[in-house]
Design a protein around this motif. Structure first.
Motif, mmCIF file in Angstrom:
data_model
loop_
_atom_site.group_PDB
_atom_site.id
_atom_site.type_symbol
_atom_site.label_atom_id
_atom_site.label_comp_id
_atom_site.label_asym_id
_atom_site.label_seq_id
_atom_site.Cartn_x
_atom_site.Cartn_y
_atom_site.Cartn_z
ATOM 1 N N TRP A 130 0.875 -1.174 0.000
ATOM 2 C CA TRP A 130 0.000 0.000 0.000
ATOM 3 C C TRP A 130 0.909 1.219 0.000
ATOM 4 O O TRP A 130 1.553 1.545 1.008
ATOM 5 N N TYR A 131 0.980 1.938 -1.123
ATOM 6 C CA TYR A 131 1.907 3.056 -1.267
ATOM 7 C C TYR A 131 1.315 4.395 -0.822
ATOM 8 O O TYR A 131 2.060 5.345 -0.574
ATOM 9 N N ASP B 20 -0.075 6.669 -2.523
ATOM 10 C CA ASP B 20 0.302 7.747 -3.433
ATOM 11 C C ASP B 20 -0.835 8.749 -3.645
ATOM 12 O O ASP B 20 -0.583 9.943 -3.827
ATOM 13 N N SER B 21 -2.087 8.268 -3.641
ATOM 14 C CA SER B 21 -3.183 9.181 -3.941
ATOM 15 C C SER B 21 -4.393 9.023 -3.020
ATOM 16 O O SER B 21 -5.276 9.872 -3.021
ATOM 17 N N THR B 22 -4.465 7.938 -2.245
ATOM 18 C CA THR B 22 -5.586 7.733 -1.313
ATOM 19 C C THR B 22 -5.070 6.999 -0.077
ATOM 20 O O THR B 22 -3.907 6.565 -0.025
ATOM 21 N N ASP B 23 -5.978 6.809 0.888
ATOM 22 C CA ASP B 23 -5.612 6.030 2.078
ATOM 23 C C ASP B 23 -5.702 4.529 1.830
ATOM 24 O O ASP B 23 -5.366 3.727 2.698
ATOM 25 N N GLU B 24 -6.177 4.147 0.638
ATOM 26 C CA GLU B 24 -6.247 2.762 0.183
ATOM 27 C C GLU B 24 -6.985 1.848 1.173
ATOM 28 O O GLU B 24 -6.669 0.668 1.314
ATOM 29 N N ARG C 17 6.319 -4.952 6.658
ATOM 30 C CA ARG C 17 7.307 -3.881 6.754
ATOM 31 C C ARG C 17 6.609 -2.545 6.515
ATOM 32 O O ARG C 17 5.755 -2.433 5.626
ATOM 33 N N ILE C 18 6.953 -1.535 7.298
ATOM 34 C CA ILE C 18 6.404 -0.196 7.097
ATOM 35 C C ILE C 18 7.524 0.831 7.133
ATOM 36 O O ILE C 18 8.576 0.603 7.737
ATOM 37 N N ARG C 19 7.278 1.955 6.473
ATOM 38 C CA ARG C 19 8.165 3.118 6.577
ATOM 39 C C ARG C 19 7.376 4.199 7.291
ATOM 40 O O ARG C 19 6.299 4.601 6.837
ATOM 41 N N TRP D 54 4.438 3.882 3.501
ATOM 42 C CA TRP D 54 3.900 2.681 2.863
ATOM 43 C C TRP D 54 3.871 1.522 3.854
ATOM 44 O O TRP D 54 4.557 1.541 4.883
ATOM 45 N N ILE D 55 3.032 0.537 3.535
ATOM 46 C CA ILE D 55 2.934 -0.716 4.287
ATOM 47 C C ILE D 55 3.053 -1.844 3.278
ATOM 48 O O ILE D 55 2.400 -1.817 2.234
ATOM 49 N N ALA D 56 3.886 -2.831 3.565
ATOM 50 C CA ALA D 56 4.087 -3.939 2.620
ATOM 51 C C ALA D 56 4.070 -5.278 3.350
ATOM 52 O O ALA D 56 4.539 -5.400 4.479
ATOM 53 N N ILE D 57 3.518 -6.269 2.666
ATOM 54 C CA ILE D 57 3.568 -7.659 3.124
ATOM 55 C C ILE D 57 4.424 -8.421 2.127
ATOM 56 O O ILE D 57 4.242 -8.300 0.911
#
Length: 218
Positions: free
Chosen positions: A17-18, A20-24, A76-78, A157-160
């Motif tokens: 989930w990047y 980039d344009s919404t909270d997704e 993983r998150i930033r 971002w949040i990634a799995i």
């Protein structure tokens, strides 16, 4: 994808989930979640602003395609702290499956990384030691990051994904070779088309008056 894996330090993302344009689809409980441009000039972040001592961040709708736990066991998150104190921390990842909802029986908590105001960190939750995660298909995720009403975090971002080898020299050579082969094939096709249309492989300097063959001449 080889280059991405290498740059990401051996992390192979399955879903990211990047923002980039919404909270997704990420929402809060005991916290407000707003989307906007990041303070570091990032295209977009979600800002999690605590309104309680138990702020939660989770997906408003369960995943259509569940995450295979024994294949993708790292979240993983930033993140950047913009409010609160570095001593305020929960750091717990909860998850849902088809057989259970969010529960204190199914979670992983990481130690406080001590993120100060305006400091950025990349954080990992390694679920490989959580047997239920490994035997399940994950349908939703919940992050309890802060633990105080004045905590504010920007999440880039949040990634799995999963741990994977980085891009090796051999992999980079393979990529370069494939790209060079594709470039050569494209150039050949372009020259063939030019020859068919105007009679020569390179149209530089050609005018209608100098055409001697090709479809336009015909």
């Amino acid at each position: 994808s080889l280059l991405t894996a290498g740059v990401a330090g051996g992390f192979d993302p399955y879903k990211t989930w990047y923002f980039d344009s919404t909270d997704e689809g990420w929402v809060g409980y005991g916290a407000t979640v707003t989307w906007g441009s990041g303070s570091e000039g990032m295209p977009g972040v979600i800002t999690v602003t605590s309104t309680s001592t138990n702020p939660q961040l989770y997906l408003s709708t369960d995943l259509t395609t569940a995450i295979v736990g024994n294949r993708y066991s790292t979240l993983r998150i930033r993140i950047k702290r913009t409010g609160g104190s570095s001593s305020s921390w929960d750091g717990t990842l909860y998850y849902k499956t088809a057989s259970h909802g969010f529960s204190s029986s199914y979670k992983l908590q990481i130690v406080n990384p001590v993120i100060d105001i305006d400091e950025i960190a990349s954080l990992d939750w390694d679920m490989s030691a959580v047997s239920d995660w490994l035997s399940s298909s994950i349908t939703n995720l919940r992050l309890d990051i802060g633990a105080a009403a004045d905590d504010v975090f920007e999440i880039d971002w949040i990634a799995i994904g999963r741990n994977a080898p980085g891009a090796s020299v051999a992999s980079l050579l393979d990529e370069a070779t494939a790209r060079a082969t594709a470039d050569t094939a494209e150039a050949t096709a372009r020259q063939t088309l030019s020859t068919k249309v105007i009679g020569v492989p390179d149209p530089t300097g050609v005018t209608l008056a100098t055409l001697a063959s090709g479809l336009i001449y015909d």
